[in-house]
Structure formats: C-alpha cells, structure tokens
Design a protein around this motif. Structure first.
Motif, PDB file in Angstrom:
ATOM      1  N   SER A 119       2.092   2.262   5.728  1.00 59.37           N
ATOM      2  CA  SER A 119       3.425   1.539   6.132  1.00 59.37           C
ATOM      3  C   SER A 119       3.062  -0.014   6.066  1.00 59.37           C
ATOM      4  CB  SER A 119       3.542   1.916   7.627  1.00 59.37           C
ATOM      5  OG  SER A 119       2.864   1.284   8.467  1.00 59.37           O
ATOM      6  N   GLY A 120       1.860  -0.432   6.017  1.00 57.27           N
ATOM      7  CA  GLY A 120       1.770  -2.108   5.929  1.00 57.27           C
ATOM      8  C   GLY A 120       1.353  -2.637   7.341  1.00 57.27           C
ATOM      9  N   GLY A 147      -1.663  -7.308  11.973  1.00 62.91           N
ATOM     10  CA  GLY A 147      -2.925  -7.666  11.246  1.00 62.91           C
ATOM     11  C   GLY A 147      -2.790  -8.945  10.795  1.00 62.91           C
ATOM     12  N   ILE A 148      -3.685  -9.379   9.940  1.00 58.41           N
ATOM     13  CA  ILE A 148      -3.877 -10.720   9.480  1.00 58.41           C
ATOM     14  C   ILE A 148      -2.914 -10.846   8.231  1.00 58.41           C
ATOM     15  CG2 ILE A 148      -6.250 -10.925  10.216  1.00 58.41           C
ATOM     16  CD1 ILE A 148      -6.952 -10.527   7.290  1.00 58.41           C
ATOM     17  N   SER A 149      -2.579 -12.146   7.841  1.00 56.80           N
ATOM     18  CA  SER A 149      -1.820 -12.342   6.788  1.00 56.80           C
ATOM     19  C   SER A 149      -2.349 -12.977   5.537  1.00 56.80           C
ATOM     20  CB  SER A 149      -0.682 -13.196   7.059  1.00 56.80           C
ATOM     21  OG  SER A 149       0.227 -12.526   8.089  1.00 56.80           O
ATOM     22  N   LYS A 175      -3.012   0.292  -2.664  1.00 55.66           N
ATOM     23  CA  LYS A 175      -2.665   1.180  -1.501  1.00 55.66           C
ATOM     24  C   LYS A 175      -1.178   0.975  -1.379  1.00 55.66           C
ATOM     25  CE  LYS A 175      -6.890   1.888  -1.815  1.00 55.66           C
ATOM     26  NZ  LYS A 175      -7.402   1.183  -2.940  1.00 55.66           N
ATOM     27  N   GLU A 176      -0.443   2.055  -0.742  1.00 52.45           N
ATOM     28  CA  GLU A 176       1.071   1.949  -0.353  1.00 52.45           C
ATOM     29  C   GLU A 176       1.318   0.577   0.461  1.00 52.45           C
ATOM     30  OE1 GLU A 176       4.949   3.147  -0.788  1.00 52.45           O
ATOM     31  OE2 GLU A 176       3.123   4.159  -1.620  1.00 52.45           O
ATOM     32  N   CYS A 177       0.401   0.048   1.172  1.00 53.84           N
ATOM     33  CA  CYS A 177       0.754  -0.969   2.030  1.00 53.84           C
ATOM     34  C   CYS A 177       0.664  -2.422   1.367  1.00 53.84           C
ATOM     35  CB  CYS A 177      -0.353  -1.106   3.107  1.00 53.84           C
ATOM     36  SG  CYS A 177      -2.229  -1.563   2.476  1.00 53.84           S
ATOM     37  N   ALA A 178       0.183  -2.400   0.161  1.00 53.90           N
ATOM     38  CA  ALA A 178       0.274  -3.523  -0.820  1.00 53.90           C
ATOM     39  C   ALA A 178       1.858  -3.742  -1.160  1.00 53.90           C
ATOM     40  CB  ALA A 178      -0.528  -3.083  -2.113  1.00 53.90           C
ATOM     41  N   ARG A 179       2.852  -2.906  -0.882  1.00 51.43           N
ATOM     42  CA  ARG A 179       4.168  -3.277  -1.020  1.00 51.43           C
ATOM     43  C   ARG A 179       4.569  -4.201  -0.489  1.00 51.43           C
ATOM     44  NH1 ARG A 179       6.638   0.695  -4.504  1.00 51.43           N
ATOM     45  NH2 ARG A 179       5.383   2.564  -4.823  1.00 51.43           N
ATOM     46  N   ARG A 180       3.936  -4.449   0.897  1.00 53.99           N
ATOM     47  CA  ARG A 180       4.515  -5.437   1.977  1.00 53.99           C
ATOM     48  C   ARG A 180       3.654  -6.756   1.837  1.00 53.99           C
ATOM     49  NH1 ARG A 180       7.957  -3.356   6.055  1.00 53.99           N
ATOM     50  NH2 ARG A 180       7.961  -1.193   5.872  1.00 53.99           N
TER      51      ARG A 180
END
Length: 196
Positions: free
Chosen positions: A136-137, A141-143, A154-159
């Motif tokens: 889900s992203g 966490g860190i930015s 990975k799927e979270c890379a979309r965010r």
C-alpha cells in the motif's frame, strides 16, 4: 565508468562524497553492505551503521569484505540529527525492505526510523523505503529523495514522490522475468540501473 553505473547518486558532490549506509538485520541490510562496498570501489567514502548483525554466514562475509576495504562502522547512530546532516552528503536506507513485516516497531529499527525521519540530507532507499508497507505504500515511514527498486518496482513505489526513481534489475534471468510477467526497461550500454 561513471559512479552512477554501480549506484545512482548523480547529485552527490564529488568533492566530499561521504555516505552513511544504515543497515538492518535482514536481507535489505545485506544489500546495504554490498552497496557500501560498491560505493567504496567508486571512490565514495561510505560509513556503515549495522547495529543488529545477522548470524547468516553470507551476511558475515559481506561485513568482513567491508571491514577489509577499511569502511568504518559506527558503534551508534547519533540521535542529534544535525551531526548526521553535517558529517554526510547522503544516507542510504537499507534498514527494512520488502521482508520487513512488523520489524519497524522493534528496536533498533524503531529508533533508527525515528532519526531518519528528521534527516535533511538526501536519503536513498533500497527497494522499499523503511517503514512503508510493500503493497500500500507509506505508513508513517521515511520520505526518501531517491528510490532504487531492486529487480522490479514494488507496488508501494506508486506512492513514491521523491526526486528520482531507479530500477536495478538487469541481472534478472529471463525465466524469472517470464514467470512474474516482468517488463524490464531497456538498460543503455553497460548500465546496471536505469531511471524511471
């Protein structure tokens, strides 16, 4: 060859190429050790913080290789963020990766993430930014400024909203690409990473 061929840090000034590589206890930490070794090969000055060392023989070998290359290891991570900002040009986040599960709530990962969230110098996350859910992203966490996806995003890379996103997956065998229906980018020349 340009340093970006081994690791994509084109914005890192060459006059003072100091990098703090923060490694967790699992696979992503081992990747961080390999990253530090490559940084050293290309004349960067990495320092490693690896507080919870894995007993895995392969990870121990990676640690030994870094020690034999005279890469210093920190005994503690300063909680005074300004010390990190002043001493380094960038931080490589290899704390947690796709295998993170609930590790970010346990020490030493929780304290490390709390410190990294306040860093002002660029953060380069390996595969999955620490503290992010792989699907889900971001979940507090860190930015990171830069994301280096390993094998495939990975799927979270979309965010991911940072400055640059690279994929390092040229090494993937064709049968793996076919099995997971990956559509890898074209890697120019001998580049091992490509910007997305």
């Amino acid at each position: 060859p340009r340093p970006s061929q081994a690791f994509p840090l084109p914005s890192l000034p060459r006059k003072a190429p100091t990098v703090l590589v923060v490694c967790g206890p699992a696979q992503n930490g081992a990747i961080g050790l390999v990253c530090a070794r490559h940084l050293r090969i290309f004349d960067y000055e990495p320092t490693i913080f690896y507080p919870k060392r894995s007993p895995d023989p392969l990870y121990r070998d990676f640690t030994t290789q870094c020690e034999k290359m005279d890469i210093p290891f920190l005994s503690y991570l300063p909680t005074e963020v300004q010390l990190i900002n002043d001493a380094y040009n960038a931080v490589v986040d290899a704390v947690l990766g796709a295998e993170a599960e609930a590790a970010e709530g346990r020490e030493p990962c929780a304290a490390i993430l709390a410190t990294l969230k306040h860093i002002r110098i660029p953060i380069v996350s390996l595969d999955v930014p620490s503290g992010w859910d792989v699907e889900s992203g971001s979940s507090g966490g860190i930015s990171p400024d830069v994301l280096v996806s390993l094998a495939a995003p990975k799927e979270c890379a979309r965010r991911f909203l940072g400055r640059q996103h690279f994929v390092a997956g040229r090494f993937l065998p064709y049968d793996v690409q076919k099995k997971f229906e990956l559509n890898p980018p074209e890697y120019p020349g001998t580049e091992c990473v490509v910007a997305l």
